[in-house]
Structures are given as structure tokens and as C-alpha cells.
Design a protein around this motif. Structure first.
Motif, PDB file in Angstrom:
ATOM      1  N   THR A 341       0.705  -1.382  -0.323  1.00 38.72           N
ATOM      2  CA  THR A 341       0.347   0.118   0.069  1.00 38.72           C
ATOM      3  C   THR A 341       1.007   1.131  -0.006  1.00 38.72           C
ATOM      4  O   THR A 341       0.173   2.463  -0.092  1.00 38.72           O
ATOM      5  N   VAL A 342       2.184   1.237   0.307  1.00 37.17           N
ATOM      6  CA  VAL A 342       3.383   2.344   0.363  1.00 37.17           C
ATOM      7  C   VAL A 342       3.729   2.521  -1.152  1.00 37.17           C
ATOM      8  O   VAL A 342       4.132   3.761  -1.212  1.00 37.17           O
ATOM      9  N   LEU A 343       3.077   0.613  -2.146  1.00 41.04           N
ATOM     10  CA  LEU A 343       3.510   1.635  -3.453  1.00 41.04           C
ATOM     11  C   LEU A 343       3.167   2.496  -4.161  1.00 41.04           C
ATOM     12  O   LEU A 343       2.144   2.579  -4.272  1.00 41.04           O
ATOM     13  N   GLU A 344       3.882   3.468  -5.089  1.00 37.33           N
ATOM     14  CA  GLU A 344       2.830   4.980  -5.677  1.00 37.33           C
ATOM     15  C   GLU A 344       2.902   4.197  -6.925  1.00 37.33           C
ATOM     16  O   GLU A 344       2.979   3.249  -7.683  1.00 37.33           O
ATOM     17  N   LYS A 345       1.386   5.174  -7.358  1.00 33.32           N
ATOM     18  CA  LYS A 345       0.866   4.376  -8.337  1.00 33.32           C
ATOM     19  C   LYS A 345       1.841   4.026  -9.698  1.00 33.32           C
ATOM     20  O   LYS A 345       2.152   3.606 -10.794  1.00 33.32           O
ATOM     21  N   LYS A 346       2.429   5.160  -9.905  1.00 31.79           N
ATOM     22  CA  LYS A 346       3.088   5.974 -11.477  1.00 31.79           C
ATOM     23  C   LYS A 346       4.087   5.118 -11.221  1.00 31.79           C
ATOM     24  O   LYS A 346       4.882   4.460 -12.272  1.00 31.79           O
ATOM     25  N   ASP A 347       4.932   4.287 -10.090  1.00 36.27           N
ATOM     26  CA  ASP A 347       5.627   3.452  -9.810  1.00 36.27           C
ATOM     27  C   ASP A 347       5.467   2.364  -9.736  1.00 36.27           C
ATOM     28  O   ASP A 347       6.472   1.503 -11.015  1.00 36.27           O
ATOM     29  N   ALA A 348       4.206   1.490  -9.748  1.00 36.85           N
ATOM     30  CA  ALA A 348       3.903   0.331 -10.354  1.00 36.85           C
ATOM     31  C   ALA A 348       3.461   0.201 -11.551  1.00 36.85           C
ATOM     32  O   ALA A 348       3.972  -0.627 -12.228  1.00 36.85           O
ATOM     33  N   ALA A 349       3.176   1.480 -12.178  1.00 42.09           N
ATOM     34  CA  ALA A 349       2.669   1.741 -12.996  1.00 42.09           C
ATOM     35  C   ALA A 349       4.162   0.985 -14.352  1.00 42.09           C
ATOM     36  O   ALA A 349       4.040   0.481 -15.401  1.00 42.09           O
ATOM     37  N   SER A 350       5.338   2.373 -13.419  1.00 39.66           N
ATOM     38  CA  SER A 350       6.091   1.970 -14.696  1.00 39.66           C
ATOM     39  C   SER A 350       7.134   0.288 -14.927  1.00 39.66           C
ATOM     40  O   SER A 350       6.974  -0.055 -15.749  1.00 39.66           O
ATOM     41  N   ARG A 351       6.515  -0.121 -13.504  1.00 36.32           N
ATOM     42  CA  ARG A 351       7.892  -1.314 -13.549  1.00 36.32           C
ATOM     43  C   ARG A 351       6.753  -2.388 -13.916  1.00 36.32           C
ATOM     44  O   ARG A 351       7.035  -2.925 -14.665  1.00 36.32           O
ATOM     45  N   THR A 352       5.393  -1.929 -14.067  1.00 30.81           N
ATOM     46  CA  THR A 352       4.920  -3.225 -14.815  1.00 30.81           C
ATOM     47  C   THR A 352       4.632  -2.900 -15.986  1.00 30.81           C
ATOM     48  O   THR A 352       4.937  -4.430 -16.647  1.00 30.81           O
ATOM     49  N   ALA A 353       4.677  -1.950 -16.671  1.00 33.11           N
ATOM     50  CA  ALA A 353       4.170  -1.450 -18.024  1.00 33.11           C
ATOM     51  C   ALA A 353       6.539  -2.410 -18.781  1.00 33.11           C
ATOM     52  O   ALA A 353       6.664  -2.787 -19.666  1.00 33.11           O
ATOM     53  N   ASN A 354       6.857  -2.485 -17.707  1.00 33.90           N
ATOM     54  CA  ASN A 354       8.101  -3.038 -18.231  1.00 33.90           C
ATOM     55  C   ASN A 354       8.939  -4.073 -18.229  1.00 33.90           C
ATOM     56  O   ASN A 354       9.013  -4.861 -19.169  1.00 33.90           O
ATOM     57  N   TRP A 355       7.543  -4.869 -17.498  1.00 33.09           N
ATOM     58  CA  TRP A 355       7.235  -6.453 -17.712  1.00 33.09           C
ATOM     59  C   TRP A 355       6.979  -6.386 -18.569  1.00 33.09           C
ATOM     60  O   TRP A 355       6.971  -7.796 -19.493  1.00 33.09           O
ATOM     61  N   LEU A 356       5.699  -5.954 -18.733  1.00 34.32           N
ATOM     62  CA  LEU A 356       4.710  -5.937 -20.081  1.00 34.32           C
ATOM     63  C   LEU A 356       5.475  -6.510 -21.354  1.00 34.32           C
ATOM     64  O   LEU A 356       5.520  -7.045 -22.687  1.00 34.32           O
ATOM     65  N   LEU A 357       6.073  -4.816 -21.631  1.00 35.02           N
ATOM     66  CA  LEU A 357       6.412  -4.390 -22.817  1.00 35.02           C
ATOM     67  C   LEU A 357       7.883  -5.697 -23.228  1.00 35.02           C
ATOM     68  O   LEU A 357       8.505  -5.288 -25.156  1.00 35.02           O
ATOM     69  N   THR A 358       8.743  -5.755 -22.085  1.00 37.36           N
ATOM     70  CA  THR A 358       9.868  -6.607 -22.369  1.00 37.36           C
ATOM     71  C   THR A 358       9.879  -8.493 -22.403  1.00 37.36           C
ATOM     72  O   THR A 358       9.470  -8.638 -23.123  1.00 37.36           O
ATOM     73  N   ASP A 359       9.824  -8.738 -20.847  1.00 37.88           N
ATOM     74  CA  ASP A 359      10.579  -9.696 -20.790  1.00 37.88           C
ATOM     75  C   ASP A 359       8.723 -10.318 -21.097  1.00 37.88           C
ATOM     76  O   ASP A 359       8.592 -11.586 -21.648  1.00 37.88           O
ATOM     77  N   ILE A 360       7.206  -9.953 -21.105  1.00 36.30           N
ATOM     78  CA  ILE A 360       6.368 -10.698 -21.336  1.00 36.30           C
ATOM     79  C   ILE A 360       5.905 -10.826 -22.788  1.00 36.30           C
ATOM     80  O   ILE A 360       4.887 -11.591 -23.444  1.00 36.30           O
ATOM     81  N   LYS A 361       6.102  -9.414 -22.326  1.00 41.09           N
ATOM     82  CA  LYS A 361       6.103 -10.180 -24.739  1.00 41.09           C
ATOM     83  C   LYS A 361       6.772 -10.756 -25.571  1.00 41.09           C
ATOM     84  O   LYS A 361       6.729 -11.721 -26.115  1.00 41.09           O
ATOM     85  N   ARG A 362       8.174 -10.755 -25.339  1.00 46.38           N
ATOM     86  CA  ARG A 362       8.765 -11.799 -25.203  1.00 46.38           C
ATOM     87  C   ARG A 362       8.823 -13.475 -25.252  1.00 46.38           C
ATOM     88  O   ARG A 362       8.167 -14.292 -26.290  1.00 46.38           O
ATOM     89  N   VAL A 363       8.166 -13.599 -24.174  1.00 47.34           N
ATOM     90  CA  VAL A 363       7.442 -15.447 -23.385  1.00 47.34           C
ATOM     91  C   VAL A 363       6.067 -15.150 -24.181  1.00 47.34           C
ATOM     92  O   VAL A 363       6.119 -16.667 -25.603  1.00 47.34           O
ATOM     93  N   LEU A 364       5.393 -14.334 -24.717  1.00 45.74           N
ATOM     94  CA  LEU A 364       4.648 -14.702 -25.304  1.00 45.74           C
ATOM     95  C   LEU A 364       4.703 -14.714 -27.167  1.00 45.74           C
ATOM     96  O   LEU A 364       4.146 -16.310 -26.568  1.00 45.74           O
ATOM     97  N   SER A 365       5.119 -14.275 -27.342  1.00 42.65           N
ATOM     98  CA  SER A 365       5.871 -14.470 -28.415  1.00 42.65           C
ATOM     99  C   SER A 365       6.363 -16.475 -28.949  1.00 42.65           C
ATOM    100  O   SER A 365       6.272 -16.796 -30.094  1.00 42.65           O
ATOM    101  N   ARG A 366       7.690 -15.904 -28.329  1.00 43.57           N
ATOM    102  CA  ARG A 366       8.091 -17.122 -27.615  1.00 43.57           C
ATOM    103  C   ARG A 366       6.627 -19.097 -27.951  1.00 43.57           C
ATOM    104  O   ARG A 366       6.749 -19.833 -28.844  1.00 43.57           O
TER     105      ARG A 366
END
Ligand SMILES: [Zn+2]
Length: 500
Positions: A341-366
Motif C-alpha cells: 500500500t505504500v507503493l506509488e501508483k506511478k512506480d507500480a505502473a512503470s514497473r508493470t509496463a516494463n515487464w509487459l513490454l519486454t519480458d512478457i511480450k518476448r515470452v508470449l511471442s515464444r
């Protein structure tokens, strides 16, 4: 900048197959890829004496697209017969809308390097598709499975100027109809098809002589075909000649437009009211169901992502490519904020976007999983959120979080909970001050010489050397804990020790 010699005008006619279970005027199955001539009946084969019945679901989907394109739905809308003779339509006419299309006078804003441009929508009308002719050698085969399939035609005003703008229009429209769940947007299978008209003229002189371009069956061909045609017309005008008003086909093998044989273009439509279908006057319940079907559209969602999550245009744009992918993003951010609950929304969003746009996109395409099917992905938003909060609060290093992720989604034995993997491998970082201080005490004994050197460097104001030696000592602490000591805490303790 040199003023443009000619002004160009591009209008599009886009046909989309509506995802109704049955055809628009009969109960036949509406599906792609079935055995030829298996989804047919006397109505869609145009037997004499049969009566069409309007599929209300097709009307609802059509009106939903019209509303998403900011069109007005008239109080009364009806159908006409569009007369033509061609074997792909056994009735010799197509039921379409002419005088009172279901959607009128809308617009859509397209965004790109030109900023925001408003493209007016002239109309949206509902009609039936024709059958398919397959020419093989000396014979032509006919498949009427497609005859009578619900088709919505979207007609724009000639408001676009370049192939790039038309390409973005098609991409945005495709995304929109997929969000609405009314069309799969598959251009290869023909469920979204675009024809264009293009003319050029001296600036201020209005529309030029219009050329129609067909066979633009990908958004890239729309761009290439229209840019080619604008160049071609400019060359004709430059030579002092007149552009011939005609229909041309995009030849994807030669990258050029070519005149279409006149024979194929010789339709002379004569519209007259379809006597077998009543006028459709939408009632309040129908209009309400249309409004209810209007989900948050991709362009609106993208803008909201930029503001609400402080994302860049590009990040938000890719995240909103598919509704399911955007849903996954939002579910992950929400789960991360829920866990910490102390995590900032902006921080959570930026971290989530990084995972989705790099690692997760890569594994989905694999794994050959389309973005639209991410709900079937083995890592749930909540499990991804776990990795995000653990790295954000420093209890798991980014390196270990990535390792846990790879194991959790590995092709061989994926599907495991990353929390279990981290526990099993003892990957939680040591953040306990006393525990790290204990390890540091051991390092102090072993590296007495280094410590003296570091203190000497400090008094000699040799900051570079002092920092290098301090980093060396931190490295020793990390090594003694198999990399589990929080490097930030270890660094602080080393600095404190050297200062004593
Ligand atoms: Zn039928």
C-alpha cells in the motif's frame, strides 16, 4: 519549407464482417473456412419467393460501431436493393442501404506525426456480403458461404492526405472494432477490407479527378498504394495531362497500382427500396442496448493510461493494442498496489509496463500466444504483481526476480508460483541490519589491509580509489551471503565502518 505543389484528398470505404453467429437476412451459420456451399439456404441463394428477415444483432453491432464513430442513428433506417448482375450474387441484387444508412455524419480523430487530425465519417451502412468466386485455370468456382454474411460499410469523407494517415485510420478502426467485439479485424481473411479513392489538385482548387483503388488488403498496402497513387497522379499533372477517372488495383508484387479491366468495373447500380424488409425504427430499449455495448474505446483508454499512470504515448499505445493486454496491465497494477500500500501508483505502473513490454511480450511471442489471448498466459497478474512489489521494496533483487520469472514461465515446467520459486532458492534478500553487520564484521577481519588503504585514500582525498575499495568490500559482503544481502544496506554499513 517549400509549399506543397498539390493538395491530396483520400477517402476510404472500409467493409467489416460483423461477428454475428448467423447471416444478416437468414439463419445460416456465418463462419470463415467451412466447406464450400455448406452454409446456404433458399434465402441466401436467392430462390424465388423467399423472404429475408433482419438479424437484429447485426443491426445492433452496426449501430454500436456507428456510435463509436460519433455518428447519429436516424429515427428510421431502411434497406434498398442494389442491382447488378454478377454470379457472386444469385439474386442479381445486393440488399444494402442507400437513402437512410444506420449511421450518419460522424468523425474519428487519428493521431500520428501530424498531430491530431479529424476524419469525418460520411456514413455507416449495413449490407450483405456477396459469394466468393475462385478462378482456377479455365473454370470459375463459386462458394456462397459468404453470400449474406453481415457486412458493415464505413465511408469517410476525403479528409486524409497521405498514405500514412490512411494506414493509421485503418489501424485505429481495426483496434476499435476488436475492442467492441464486433469484428475480428483480420485483413488477410478479408474480414476487414478497404477500398480508397484519391485525387490531387492545385492547393485551394478543391477535389481533383477521383481514382478508386482496390485490393488494399493490409494496412501497409493502404499506405504504399495511396502514396504510389499520389506520386503517379502528380507525374500525370506535371506532364500537363489529365488524370483518368478510373478504378485501379494495387499490385503487391510490383508495388504499383494498375488499371482494372473495364469489364469488372461496369456495374450500373439502380437502387430501389427493398419491399420485403420493413423500415427499422429503433426504440429506446434498442438504443440503450447500443449505448451499453460501447466499451471504453482504445483511443480514450490510451489517453487515460498516459494521464492516470504517467506513461508515454508509445508505452500506452502498445499496452492498449488489445483490450485483453490493457486489462492485464491494469489488473497487475491494481494487484501490486493491493499487496504494497505504500507503493506509488506511478512506480507500480512503470514497473508493470516494463515487464509487459519486454519480458512478457518476448515470452508470449515464444509461446505463440497473441496479445489478445494473454488471459491464457501461465503467469497471472497477481503473480507478476508479487515480483513487482518484491523488487520495488528491495526484498528480491531484480536479477533474482527475473530468474524466478523465467522459471515460472519456462516452456518445460512453467506455471509455478514465483513466490514458491523464490522461497525454495532462498532468493529473498537479507535486509536485517544486524545480520548484515555480522557478515561485515567477518569481512573487517579478513580485509584489514583494504580498510586501511580505503581510509588512507579518504584522507588523501582520492575519492575514486576510496569508492573502488568500498565497492570491493560491499562485494565481499554480498559474496558471503550468496548475493542475498541488500547491496544498498551493505553499502551504507561499509561507509559507516570506514568513517569510524
Ligand atoms: Zn442462408
Amino acid at each position: 519549407m517549400e509549399a506543397k505543389k498539390y493538395q491530396s484528398f483520400i477517402g476510404l470505404e472500409v467493409h467489416i464482417h460483423l461477428l454475428t453467429k448467423t447471416k444478416v437476412f437468414c439463419g445460416c451459420r456465418s463462419a470463415f473456412g467451412d466447406e464450400p456451399n455448406t452454409n446456404v439456404c433458399p434465402v441466401c441463394l436467392g430462390y424465388p419467393g423467399v423472404l429475408p428477415v433482419l438479424n437484429i444483432e447485426a443491426m445492433r453491432m452496426g449501430c454500436t460501431v456507428a456510435r463509436a464513430l460519433n455518428c447519429t442513428i436516424p429515427e428510421k433506417t431502411w434497406f434498398e436493393r442494389k442491382q447488378y448482375f454478377y454470379p457472386d450474387m444469385t439474386k442479381n441484387y445486393q440488399i444494402s442501404q442507400f437513402a437512410s444508412p444506420l449511421g450518419q455524419n460522424g468523425y474519428v480523430d487519428i493521431e500520428g506525426s501530424w498531430g491530431t487530425k479529424r476524419v469525418r465519417i460520411h456514413e455507416c451502412h449495413l449490407e450483405e456480403d456477396a459469394g466468393k468466386m475462385i478462378h482456377t485455370g479455365t473454370v470459375s468456382l463459386l462458394d456462397y458461404n459468404r453470400a449474406g454474411v453481415s457486412l458493415l460499410e464505413i465511408v469517410t469523407e476525403p479528409d486524409m492526405e497521405t498514405g500514412e494517415q490512411a494506414e493509421v485510420f485503418i489501424q485505429q478502426l481495426r483496434r476499435m472494432v476488436r475492442y467492441l467485439g464486433v469484428c475480428d479485424g483480420n485483413m488477410e481473411e478479408g474480414s476487414l477490407r478497404a477500398d480508397a479513392n484519391v485525387s490531387i489538385n492545385l492547393p485551394g482548387a478543391g477535389l481533383g479527378r477521383k481514382v478508386e483503388i482496390k485490393n488494399l488488403n493490409s494496412s501497409r498496402f493502404v499506405k504504399l498504394g495511396l502514396n504510389y497513387e499520389i506520386e503517379r497522379q502528380a507525374t500525370v499533372l506535371d506532364a500537363g495531362k489529365i488524370v483518368v477517372q478510373e478504378t485501379r488495383l494495387w499490385n503487391e508484387n510490383r508495388d504499383q497500382t494498375e488499371p482494372m479491366r473495364q469489364k469488372e468495373n461496369a456495374h450500373d447500380y439502380r437502387y430501389f427500396p427493398e419491399p420485403d424488409l420493413p423500415v427499422f425504427a429503433p426504440d429506446d430499449a434498442f438504443l440503450q442496448s447500443v449505448e451499453n455495448a460501447l466499451v471504453e474505446l482504445p483511443a480514450t483508454r490510451r489517453k487515460r493510461f498516459e494521464i492516470e499512470y504517467s506513461l508515454s504515448f508509445d508505452q500506452a499505445n502498445i499496452l492498449c493494442e488489445e483490450r485483453a493486454f490493457a486489462d492485464y496491465f491494469e489488473a497487475t497494477v491494481a494487484a501490486a498496489l493491493d499487496r504494497n500500500t505504500v507503493l506509488e501508483k506511478k512506480d507500480a505502473a512503470s514497473r508493470t509496463a516494463n515487464w509487459l513490454l519486454t519480458d512478457i511480450k518476448r515470452v508470449l511471442s515464444r509461446d505463440h500466444i497473441a496479445l489478445a489471448d494473454i488471459a491464457a498466459f501461465m503467469l497471472t497478474p497477481d503473480r507478476l504483481a508479487y515480483l513487482i512489489v518484491k523488487t520495488a521494496d528491495g526484498s528480491v533483487s531484480t536479477k533474482n526476480a527475473k530468474q524466478a520469472f523465467e522459471l515460472a514461465v519456462s516452456a518445460e515446467n512453467g506455471g509455478r508460483d514465483p513466490a514458491d520459486i523464490i522461497l525454495e532458492n532462498n532468493w529473498e534478500q537479507i535486509r536485517d541490519l544486524a545480520q548484515i553487520a555480522e557478515v561485515l564484521a567477518l569481512v573487517e577481519q579478513e580485509e584489514a589491509k583494504t580498510i586501511v588503504q580505503a581510509r588512507e585514500a579518504a584522507s588523501a582525498n582520492n575519492d575514486k580509489r576510496r569508492r573502488a575499495l568500498s565497492a570491493f568490500l560491499v562485494g565481499k559482503v554480498l559474496a558471503k551471503t550468496q548475493g542475498r544481502a541488500d547491496p544498498k544496506i551493505a553499502g551504507e554499513l561499509v561507509e559507516k565502518m570506514l568513517g569510524e
